[in-house]
Design a protein around this motif. Sequence first.
Motif, PDB file in Angstrom:
ATOM      1  N   ILE A 199     -18.803 -26.918  -0.907  1.00  0.00           N
ATOM      2  CA  ILE A 199     -18.032 -26.263   0.156  1.00  0.00           C
ATOM      3  C   ILE A 199     -16.657 -26.911   0.315  1.00  0.00           C
ATOM      4  N   ALA A 200     -16.548 -28.204   0.024  1.00  0.00           N
ATOM      5  CA  ALA A 200     -15.227 -28.850   0.067  1.00  0.00           C
ATOM      6  C   ALA A 200     -14.322 -28.254  -1.006  1.00  0.00           C
ATOM      7  N   LEU A 201     -14.875 -28.008  -2.181  1.00  0.00           N
ATOM      8  CA  LEU A 201     -14.100 -27.358  -3.241  1.00  0.00           C
ATOM      9  C   LEU A 201     -13.768 -25.915  -2.864  1.00  0.00           C
ATOM     10  N   MET A 202     -14.703 -25.233  -2.215  1.00  0.00           N
ATOM     11  CA  MET A 202     -14.436 -23.874  -1.742  1.00  0.00           C
ATOM     12  C   MET A 202     -13.274 -23.874  -0.760  1.00  0.00           C
TER      13      MET A 202
ATOM     14  N   ASN B  64     -18.507 -20.066  -3.253  1.00  0.00           N
ATOM     15  CA  ASN B  64     -19.218 -19.402  -2.164  1.00  0.00           C
ATOM     16  C   ASN B  64     -20.641 -19.044  -2.602  1.00  0.00           C
ATOM     17  N   GLY B  65     -20.750 -18.465  -3.792  1.00  0.00           N
ATOM     18  CA  GLY B  65     -22.058 -18.066  -4.299  1.00  0.00           C
ATOM     19  C   GLY B  65     -22.988 -19.234  -4.566  1.00  0.00           C
ATOM     20  N   ALA B  66     -22.446 -20.399  -4.861  1.00  0.00           N
ATOM     21  CA  ALA B  66     -23.273 -21.568  -5.176  1.00  0.00           C
ATOM     22  C   ALA B  66     -23.777 -22.289  -3.931  1.00  0.00           C
ATOM     23  N   TRP B  67     -23.104 -22.123  -2.802  1.00  0.00           N
ATOM     24  CA  TRP B  67     -23.444 -22.933  -1.633  1.00  0.00           C
ATOM     25  C   TRP B  67     -24.863 -22.681  -1.117  1.00  0.00           C
ATOM     26  N   SER B  68     -25.237 -21.449  -0.876  1.00  0.00           N
ATOM     27  CA  SER B  68     -26.574 -21.165  -0.319  1.00  0.00           C
ATOM     28  C   SER B  68     -27.704 -21.637  -1.240  1.00  0.00           C
ATOM     29  N   PRO B  69     -27.627 -21.388  -2.552  1.00  0.00           N
ATOM     30  CA  PRO B  69     -28.676 -21.936  -3.415  1.00  0.00           C
ATOM     31  C   PRO B  69     -28.742 -23.472  -3.381  1.00  0.00           C
ATOM     32  N   LEU B  70     -27.601 -24.126  -3.233  1.00  0.00           N
ATOM     33  CA  LEU B  70     -27.597 -25.592  -3.146  1.00  0.00           C
ATOM     34  C   LEU B  70     -28.184 -26.068  -1.814  1.00  0.00           C
TER      35      LEU B  70
ATOM     36  N   PRO C  69      -9.217 -15.910   8.645  1.00  0.00           N
ATOM     37  CA  PRO C  69     -10.511 -16.108   9.318  1.00  0.00           C
ATOM     38  C   PRO C  69     -11.540 -16.810   8.415  1.00  0.00           C
ATOM     39  N   TYR C  70     -11.492 -16.506   7.140  1.00  0.00           N
ATOM     40  CA  TYR C  70     -12.378 -17.141   6.161  1.00  0.00           C
ATOM     41  C   TYR C  70     -12.090 -18.641   6.109  1.00  0.00           C
ATOM     42  N   LEU C  71     -10.836 -19.010   6.068  1.00  0.00           N
ATOM     43  CA  LEU C  71     -10.448 -20.417   6.063  1.00  0.00           C
ATOM     44  C   LEU C  71     -10.997 -21.117   7.308  1.00  0.00           C
ATOM     45  N   ALA C  72     -10.820 -20.506   8.464  1.00  0.00           N
ATOM     46  CA  ALA C  72     -11.302 -21.107   9.709  1.00  0.00           C
ATOM     47  C   ALA C  72     -12.820 -21.281   9.693  1.00  0.00           C
ATOM     48  N   TRP C  73     -13.529 -20.245   9.254  1.00  0.00           N
ATOM     49  CA  TRP C  73     -14.993 -20.298   9.240  1.00  0.00           C
ATOM     50  C   TRP C  73     -15.494 -21.334   8.232  1.00  0.00           C
ATOM     51  N   VAL C  74     -14.900 -21.383   7.057  1.00  0.00           N
ATOM     52  CA  VAL C  74     -15.342 -22.353   6.048  1.00  0.00           C
ATOM     53  C   VAL C  74     -14.978 -23.772   6.474  1.00  0.00           C
ATOM     54  N   ALA C  75     -13.884 -23.948   7.189  1.00  0.00           N
ATOM     55  CA  ALA C  75     -13.565 -25.272   7.736  1.00  0.00           C
ATOM     56  C   ALA C  75     -14.654 -25.709   8.718  1.00  0.00           C
ATOM     57  N   LEU C  76     -15.086 -24.801   9.586  1.00  0.00           N
ATOM     58  CA  LEU C  76     -16.184 -25.095  10.509  1.00  0.00           C
ATOM     59  C   LEU C  76     -17.470 -25.379   9.732  1.00  0.00           C
ATOM     60  N   ALA C  77     -17.782 -24.558   8.759  1.00  0.00           N
ATOM     61  CA  ALA C  77     -18.995 -24.743   7.964  1.00  0.00           C
ATOM     62  C   ALA C  77     -18.970 -26.072   7.210  1.00  0.00           C
ATOM     63  N   THR C  78     -17.798 -26.471   6.750  1.00  0.00           N
ATOM     64  CA  THR C  78     -17.664 -27.757   6.055  1.00  0.00           C
ATOM     65  C   THR C  78     -17.956 -28.904   7.018  1.00  0.00           C
ATOM     66  N   ALA C  79     -17.435 -28.805   8.230  1.00  0.00           N
ATOM     67  CA  ALA C  79     -17.696 -29.842   9.237  1.00  0.00           C
ATOM     68  C   ALA C  79     -19.181 -29.899   9.589  1.00  0.00           C
ATOM     69  N   ILE C  80     -19.814 -28.743   9.724  1.00  0.00           N
ATOM     70  CA  ILE C  80     -21.254 -28.704  10.015  1.00  0.00           C
ATOM     71  C   ILE C  80     -22.027 -29.339   8.859  1.00  0.00           C
ATOM     72  N   ASN C  81     -21.713 -28.932   7.635  1.00  0.00           N
ATOM     73  CA  ASN C  81     -22.387 -29.463   6.453  1.00  0.00           C
ATOM     74  C   ASN C  81     -22.215 -30.984   6.379  1.00  0.00           C
ATOM     75  N   ALA C  82     -21.008 -31.471   6.645  1.00  0.00           N
ATOM     76  CA  ALA C  82     -20.752 -32.919   6.608  1.00  0.00           C
ATOM     77  C   ALA C  82     -21.578 -33.643   7.665  1.00  0.00           C
ATOM     78  N   GLU C  83     -21.677 -33.057   8.846  1.00  0.00           N
ATOM     79  CA  GLU C  83     -22.483 -33.673   9.903  1.00  0.00           C
ATOM     80  C   GLU C  83     -23.965 -33.642   9.570  1.00  0.00           C
ATOM     81  N   VAL C  84     -24.427 -32.563   8.942  1.00  0.00           N
ATOM     82  CA  VAL C  84     -25.836 -32.507   8.520  1.00  0.00           C
ATOM     83  C   VAL C  84     -26.124 -33.636   7.542  1.00  0.00           C
ATOM     84  N   VAL C  85     -25.214 -33.854   6.609  1.00  0.00           N
ATOM     85  CA  VAL C  85     -25.392 -34.955   5.662  1.00  0.00           C
ATOM     86  C   VAL C  85     -25.408 -36.289   6.412  1.00  0.00           C
ATOM     87  N   ARG C  86     -24.447 -36.487   7.307  1.00  0.00           N
ATOM     88  CA  ARG C  86     -24.371 -37.754   8.049  1.00  0.00           C
ATOM     89  C   ARG C  86     -25.589 -37.984   8.937  1.00  0.00           C
TER      90      ARG C  86
END
Length: 156
Positions: A109-112, A89-95, A136-153
């Motif tokens: 975030i996938a590892l998170m 979690n702490g590494a994601w924003s700096p990355l 709720p954390y699981l749900a939010w990070v799942a959404l964030a992972t999907a957003i991050n993946a789409e940003v990459v794509r």
Amino acid sequence: MLKGLAIFGTAMAAVAALGGIFNPSRGDTRAWYDQLAKPAFTPPDWVFGPVWTTLYVLIAISGARVWRADDSRERTIALRLWAAQLAFNGAWSPLFFGAKKPGPALADIALMLLTIVAYIAVSRKSDKAAAWLFAPYLAWVALATAINAEVVRLND
């Protein structure tokens, strides 16, 4: 319980502060973030602060509950997984925002996400409520992972 809340709350506050340093409203990061193509399901910027504040409180309470549970192999593993998810979690924003590297942030975030799932599975053996507090954390990070993946794509 108060000692546990102090310990886990302090850890969460440190990660929150790190996220506050590396966010899209700082310096040239705003321009970079604004020019990124993002998926339509990306929440508006104002949602992130209240959601993360709530999640950080739940994460700290969950960790404190497991910490105060009876000593067991599962408790030890759960606490290690709690620490691991915190590191990811702490590494994601700096990355993502600091280095402007959505690809490496996606790996993080996938590892998170995997660590959160493992924590839920293991912590429920020590404290079922602690596991549910991570839902709720699981749900939010799942959404964030999907957003991050789409940003990459979308920005490749």
